[in-house]
Scaffold this motif. Structure first.
Motif, mmCIF file in Angstrom:
data_model
loop_
_atom_site.group_PDB
_atom_site.id
_atom_site.type_symbol
_atom_site.label_atom_id
_atom_site.label_comp_id
_atom_site.label_asym_id
_atom_site.label_seq_id
_atom_site.Cartn_x
_atom_site.Cartn_y
_atom_site.Cartn_z
ATOM 1 N N GLU A 1 0.823 -1.212 0.000
ATOM 2 C CA GLU A 1 0.000 0.000 0.000
ATOM 3 C C GLU A 1 0.860 1.266 0.000
ATOM 4 O O GLU A 1 0.413 2.332 -0.425
ATOM 5 N N ARG A 2 2.096 1.132 0.468
ATOM 6 C CA ARG A 2 3.007 2.270 0.562
ATOM 7 C C ARG A 2 4.101 2.203 -0.497
ATOM 8 O O ARG A 2 5.149 2.818 -0.360
ATOM 9 N N ASN A 3 3.830 1.444 -1.537
ATOM 10 C CA ASN A 3 4.724 1.344 -2.690
ATOM 11 C C ASN A 3 6.096 0.780 -2.324
ATOM 12 O O ASN A 3 7.111 1.143 -2.911
ATOM 13 N N ILE A 4 6.122 -0.121 -1.358
ATOM 14 C CA ILE A 4 7.370 -0.740 -0.910
ATOM 15 C C ILE A 4 7.318 -2.239 -1.173
ATOM 16 O O ILE A 4 6.362 -2.917 -0.789
ATOM 17 N N THR A 5 8.369 -2.729 -1.829
ATOM 18 C CA THR A 5 8.533 -4.159 -2.057
ATOM 19 C C THR A 5 9.412 -4.727 -0.949
ATOM 20 O O THR A 5 10.438 -4.141 -0.597
#
Length: 618
Positions: free
Chosen positions: A256-260
């Protein structure tokens, strides 16, 4: 952080005049382009939020913009004529230079407009807007955002931070908060160091003893590596692990926070916790406890046996479940600091090497890494390893994470492999960030300035092969979340700018000016951080006559340093350090020094005994 707590912090910001005195927004990381306009947009509880449904941001916008700034913004699909709004726009045709993670932010007196090709770009535009709100308080529940046009996009694809949860277990809620803090500054990779000698932290259902045994060790406090080994009947009660449901929750939270999230299962070395659970995995076959932080290297066998097929069956089970949990393209397999002593002593291993025509133990490790790469490829994953995986021959499609300086990255790039730069001298966040007399116990040193003033592209390396860079927080000396934050920030502010901003926009003088405003952003987010950059650091040497000479300095430019040699605390009436090394008389018991800014003490008081200074002098 609860809303009422945020309101208290934001209200406190209103009295901080240094923020409003900035003529240029103190955004971190520095955007590609900022063109300042005239006037300002007033954000208050009457401001509407216009969000495209296709962006999938509706559920989180209040957290990212509204609640965090103490505002009650109304999410709408349209506004009436003349109604002020913050408008988010997805525009797949947005022209260059903005790409998929980029955005355009326009602030006028009538509207704030964030445009991006993809949701990731909108997300990053929102992070910039969050900072602008907290950097421009006007009164409670109202913010004055200066008019401007921002064009922004990242320099590197890989902008990472690593958290080691093996040496100390960090609860799920803290991991989520750490991810939140990363997202605020546009990091997009969370490297999760899940296994090591001191703990196995991920549930593997096919191998339950990994968490039943490997996740727990005997409790110890004090200085790492000085701990006593486990007693004969001592209960291993310290530790913990993440269930697969925990991991799914954290992965979804990060997405959701654009973190992989890139998981690390560290093999073939650093495997004592796994060996404690399943002793057949090592060449010795001995029963070992999980290490609590006592000395064990080349005493206990912490390496997997590359000559035993059961090891590869074990790894296949582990990576089957890890690959199914983590949707990202990469799995990190460690490969670092693998002792070869027990392989050399094992008749089974030596016979296997002869049968396979492997001449050296480095070649044997290369054989092992290549086998692991094949396992991962069958599961649709790419292998990343620390730069030791170069030894004996690099696996065909491996990505190298270079930590022992940059040479590993240079060598891997010469062979056509992608690289990620994580040199310990620039990005190891577990190191001292100030004078050891003022800091918690650890080792070596990494100053804020050193983190900022480096490039992830070594000279002579094709930048196209550099995925990016990463800061690494090893936690041998970091027992809890608050200290983890302290060690991470503000050095990760520097790294955020190194990884995101164009090199020609990276300016140490300008970055220093942004620190105090950003500290207020960190305060509003409830993030603990270090001010060691403002503290005095003392270095020492002997001259030709064996006199003790001490030099004083701070990371932050233009600070005054005052010192005494008579055991009294310095103020601005004391001796001012002028850059010339101080001769410490033999009769001097201690040096005291402190930094001042415009006549006000700003750093901690350094009290340096002569005995300590003598030990620092070569």
């Amino acid at each position: 952080m609860k809303k009422n707590a945020c309101l208290l912090v934001v209200s406190a910001l209103l009295s901080f005049t240094a923020v409003t005195a900035q003529t240029k927004p103190a955004i971190v990381p520095e955007p590609v382009s900022i063109v300042e306009g005239k006037g300002a947009f007033i954000v208050n509880d009457h401001t509407a939020l216009i969000i495209p449904r296709s962006a999938g941001l509706d559920g989180y916008i209040r957290e990212w913009i509204g609640d965090i700034a103490g505002l009650n913004l109304q999410v709408k699909t349209a506004v009436a004529s003349g109604e002020q709004a913050i408008r988010l726009v997805l525009d797949p045709a947005l022209p260059e230079p903005v790409h998929d993670e980029g955005y355009r932010l326009s602030v006028t007196a009538q509207e704030i407009n964030v445009k991006a090709r993809k949701t990731a770009g909108l997300f990053y535009g929102l992070q910039t807007l969050r900072q602008l709100l907290l950097l421009s308080p006007e009164q409670e529940h109202q913010y004055r955002v200066p008019a401007m046009e921002v064009v922004d996009y990242p320099r590197f694809k890989w902008r990472g931070l690593m958290l080691d949860v093996s040496r100390h277990f960090f609860p799920k809620e803290f991991v989520k908060k750490y991810i939140d803090d990363m997202a605020r500054y546009k990091f997009n990779v969370f490297h999760w160091h899940l296994t090591d000698d001191q703990g196995w932290r991920i549930e593997i259902k096919a191998l339950p003893r990994l968490t039943e045994v490997g996740a727990w060790r005997v409790p110890r406090t004090g200085q790492w590596w000085s701990f006593d080994p486990p007693g004969a009947n001592e209960k291993p009660s310290y530790g913990g692990y993440y269930s697969q449901q925990d991991i799914k929750d954290i992965i979804a939270y990060a997405a959701e926070r654009n973190i992989t999230i890139v998981p690390e299962i560290d093999v073939p070395g650093h495997s004592l916790a796994a060996i404690a659970a399943y002793p057949y995995l090592s060449a010795t076959g001995y029963i070992y406890p999980v290490n609590p932080g006592s000395k064990f290297y080349n005493i206990d066998d912490n390496t997997l046996n590359p000559a035993d097929e059961r090891v590869y069956s074990f790894l296949d089970k582990v990576f089957t479940e890890v690959a199914a949990l983590f949707p990202g393209a990469y799995i990190h397999i460690g490969g670092d600091e693998c002792t070869k002593l027990f392989w050399q002593r094992s008749a089974m291993v030596q016979d296997f090497m002869k049968q396979q025509g492997i001449k050296t133990e480095h070649g044997l490790q290369s054989y092992f890494i290549k086998r692991v790469e094949k396992i991962l490829k069958k599961k649709g994953k790419k292998l990343i390893g620390w730069d030791e995986i170069l030894e004996g021959g690099l696996a065909p499609e491996a990505t190298v994470m270079s930590w022992r300086g940059t040479q590993g990255g240079i060598e891997a790039a010469k062979q056509g492999h992608q690289v990620i730069l994580t040199p310990n001298n620039n990005v190891y966040l577990d190191l001292y960030q100030g004078d050891p007399l003022l800091e918690s116990d650890t080792y070596s040193m990494l100053r804020l300035k050193t983190s900022y003033q480096w490039s992830p592209v070594p000279q002579g390396v094709d930048e196209a092969l550099v995925l990016g860079g990463q800061g690494n927080l090893w936690t041998e000396s970091v027992p809890g979340g608050r200290h983890a934050e302290y060690m991470t920030w503000p050095r990760s502010l520097a790294l955020a700018e190194v990884f995101w901003s164009p090199q020609n926009k990276q300016n140490w003088t300008r970055f220093q000016q942004k620190l105090e405003p950003q500290f207020n952003v960190l305060d509003a987010a409830g993030i603990r951080y270090s001010r060691a950059a403002f503290d005095v650091l003392a270095t020492a040497k002997h001259d030709g006559e064996k006199q003790l000479l001490v030099s004083l300095g701070t990371d932050i430019d233009s600070l005054d340093i005052y010192y005494t040699l008579d055991n009294t605390n310095p103020d601005t009436a004391a001796a001012r350090y002028n850059g010339t090394p101080i001769i410490i008389p033999k009769s001097c018991f201690q040096l005291r020094a402190q930094s001042f800014q415009k006549g006000r003490a700003i750093g901690q008081l350094l009290i340096a005994p002569r005995e300590t200074l003598e030990k620092r002098a070569p």
